[in-house]
Design a protein around this motif. Sequence first.
Motif, short mmCIF file in Angstrom:
data_model
loop_
_atom_site.label_atom_id
_atom_site.label_comp_id
_atom_site.label_asym_id
_atom_site.label_seq_id
_atom_site.Cartn_x
_atom_site.Cartn_y
_atom_site.Cartn_z
N GLU B 153 0.83 -1.19 0.00
CA GLU B 153 0.00 0.00 0.00
C GLU B 153 0.87 1.25 0.00
OE1 GLU B 153 -3.28 -0.59 2.94
OE2 GLU B 153 -3.16 1.61 3.00
N THR B 154 0.43 2.27 -0.73
CA THR B 154 1.12 3.56 -0.63
C THR B 154 0.06 4.62 -0.34
OG1 THR B 154 0.98 3.55 -3.03
CG2 THR B 154 3.16 3.25 -2.09
N ASP B 155 0.29 5.37 0.67
CA ASP B 155 -0.65 6.43 1.03
C ASP B 155 0.07 7.76 0.90
OD1 ASP B 155 -2.31 8.27 2.18
OD2 ASP B 155 -3.02 6.91 3.78
N LEU B 156 -0.19 8.43 -0.23
CA LEU B 156 0.57 9.65 -0.51
C LEU B 156 0.23 10.76 0.49
CD1 LEU B 156 0.65 10.02 -4.40
CD2 LEU B 156 2.45 9.26 -2.84
N ASP B 157 -1.06 10.86 0.87
CA ASP B 157 -1.46 11.94 1.77
C ASP B 157 -0.79 11.79 3.13
OD1 ASP B 157 -3.02 12.94 -0.23
OD2 ASP B 157 -4.76 11.71 0.34
N ALA B 158 -0.81 10.56 3.63
CA ALA B 158 -0.18 10.33 4.92
C ALA B 158 1.34 10.21 4.79
CB ALA B 158 -0.75 9.06 5.55
N GLY B 159 1.82 10.08 3.53
CA GLY B 159 3.25 9.92 3.31
C GLY B 159 3.77 8.60 3.85
N GLU B 160 2.93 7.54 3.67
CA GLU B 160 3.31 6.25 4.25
C GLU B 160 3.31 5.14 3.20
OE1 GLU B 160 1.64 6.73 8.81
OE2 GLU B 160 0.53 5.51 7.36
N ILE B 161 4.14 4.15 3.46
CA ILE B 161 4.19 2.99 2.56
C ILE B 161 4.24 1.72 3.40
CG2 ILE B 161 6.73 3.14 2.36
CD1 ILE B 161 6.34 2.19 -0.59
N THR B 176 6.45 2.36 6.83
CA THR B 176 7.38 3.45 7.12
C THR B 176 6.94 4.70 6.37
OG1 THR B 176 9.70 4.03 7.31
CG2 THR B 176 9.04 3.00 5.28
N LYS B 177 7.68 5.80 6.62
CA LYS B 177 7.32 7.08 6.00
C LYS B 177 8.24 7.38 4.83
CE LYS B 177 4.88 9.68 9.48
NZ LYS B 177 3.58 9.57 8.85
#
Lengths: 435, 283
Positions: B153-161, B176-177
């Motif tokens: 998963e990649t969450d661009l808004d939260a800046g997380e992967i 991680t971020k």
Amino acid sequence: MIDERFDAIVVGAGPSGNAAAYTLATKGLKVLQIERGEYSGSKNVQGAILYADALEKIIPDFRDDAPLERHVTEQRIWMMDDSSHTGMHYRSDDFNEEKPNRYTILRAQFDKWFSARVKQAGAIVLCETTVTELVKDIHGRVIGVRTDRSGDTIKADVVILAEGVNGLVGQRSDLRPEVAPDSVALAVKEMHFLPRETVEARFNLTGNEGVVIEAMGTITKGMTGTAFLYTNEESISVGIGCIVSDFVDSDITPYALLEAFKNHPSIKPLLAGSECKEYAAHLIPEGGYKAIPQLVGDGWIIVGDAGQFVNAVHREGSNLAMTTGRIAAETVVWLHRLRNPMTKENLSEYTRRLSETFVMKDLKKYRGIPALLHGNKGNFFGLYPKLISQAMQTWFRVDGIDKVSKEKEIFRSFRSARTLLGMMGDAFKLVRAWR
Amino acid sequence: MHIVVCIKQVPDSAQIRVHPVYNTIMRQGVPTIINPYDLFALEEALRLRDRLGGEVTVLTMGPPTAAESLRKTLTFGADRAVLLTDRYFAGSDTLATSFALASALGKIAADFGKPDIIFTGKQTIDGDTAQVGPGIAKRLAYNQLTYVSRIVETDLDAGEIIVERRAEGGIQLLKTKFPVLITMLEATNEMRRGSIENALLAARAEVVTWNATDIGIEDLTKCGLRGSPTIVKKVFAPTARSEKAQIIQAEGGPTGLAEALICEIFQRAPGVESDLYEFAASN
Ligand SMILES: Cc1cc2nc3c(=O)[nH]c(=O)nc-3n(C[C@H](O)[C@H](O)[C@H](O)COP(=O)(O)OP(=O)(O)OC[C@H]3O[C@@H](n4cnc5c(N)ncnc54)[C@H](O)[C@@H]3O)c2cc1C
């Protein structure tokens, strides 16, 4: 969307395609060349002897940086039976000239060099891309190609098919028939590594001098074919090839034939101590003049092996490939400058120009040879080599028998093997086919 | 999203030969390829870009001929290629390599935007150290995820992967971020075949080429041989295997040949036959 249009697309990056693409690009045409191999030369097989003249007409200064192995100073032609060879050797210091006439090369390196020149000249070269079909408009005119990559048709005024002997694009588009098994040879070849000094000592060579051996006889087990051995800088190329339909009928495998040839008492010592680095197999079109397909149509031209341009008698192919590639390109440039369309009629100028060159003249001269050799293969590749070898042995062996008896014995051996009429017939047919 | 993939041009190890007389490795004429492990990193980067938008820049340090490998990555669909080449870089070990690459990544960030993700392959086939990726992460203070087998998963808004990482004894699920450096495991995806449009673009593209000065390196003692504490003491050829290729012959055309071939395999590796039966039974 690819909205750009090329002046010409060249299918294949062997000698014929490279000659065509180079000629077109140096004349300022917008050229796309498509090659299915990883790079030009990665799929190609040749003996290989390069005939300088054909390349000189395209790249006059090629000797400056082309990867050449040795220039040929000695030619050996051998007629072999199972234990002997009868040879004709021609060696001349005249071949040690400033601009030598023939070279041995390694195609993988040579083609790569040629391809770099094509790119420098301004052509776009796409490798690892296979042309799958020619695209035609509603009038049947070829207007471009499709490839095995996803995406659009790439359009061009003319498509030059330089796809080699077994090119499927032309066949699939019904531009030319499938190659017949009796007009194509299958050749297998190995590269044997030997230190430079050994090659030179073994073949009496100085510096970059080279020897080529062409051989025929019982080594092809009665099949129509020939074998060769060429000296490179630090290696020896050795190979053998026969007509495909003969292989089919005989059940002999090509590699078994090559093994036997390498173990022939005349060949074995030449390869002793070497390490085999490479093994390759390839087809050679040998149907000659009569097998040449239609060469031009609306929007397309065929060059090189795809057009059956090989002179099997003289072992010439790459020079015919380069010459046909060059002349096709020159024809396209000529039409392009006149702003004439690439119609079948206009492109037939290519065929006319070809007929004035050695390419068509030589193929025409030998048009009867393929059928003759094939029809009499038992004699030419079995009986005669044996008889000649026996005759030589009878003649040279000193055993207390007088010379007149020896002559009679030789004559008798020929007579009992083949009728006088049959032999004269073969000789007559050979002379006639040669002319 | 800006993704950078670091690749290396390596000799095709399948085709390296040892000189039969002098017993040295013959480098000349050995074809070069993109380090096979790097292709999994590149494909993963292209997939992320296709899904999330952005750009993929490919970076390599090597001789001028490495431009060919870079061009190939453009054929696959990368957006930009950067070649780092300078004789000062010659003879770099992993320490000096990660220094040069990290410096180049600084200029990439300045010129083309800061990378959110840097990918490398698991390791190279010619060095086998797996140190360069982590070295870059350390120098740039990026989070590092090594031996990644899947991007979950990649969450661009939260800046997380979130990724799966293969570890001894199991699979770890890690979050991680950004920014992050990922070393990608082999056989995790399959390299695409670029479209004809990509291939045409690649054939004409300019490869961005930088030397040590261009990327702002002032201390050249950190580069190349001088910046490399690793010393190669000896290179030697392993003894050749005595096993020879075997030619299998059989009557009865292709079917006969296939049968002979299978018999030969079963005879040599008896386990295969029973495995196959088991497999057939379970399907
Ligand atoms: C064993 C052997 C020895 C020989 N010895 C000699 C010799 O000593 N001297 C000599 O002059 N000649 C020799 N020849 C003949 C010579 O090799 C050929 O005549 C010559 O290579 C023909 O060049 P070409 O460009 O027409 O075809 P090729 O060299 O076959 O090149 C065709 C190219 O087209 C590519 N291609 C095919 N289909 C597609 C497609 N659909 N899309 C994209 N690309 C495609 C192929 O990958 C290939 O690179 C020899 C041949 C053999 C097999």
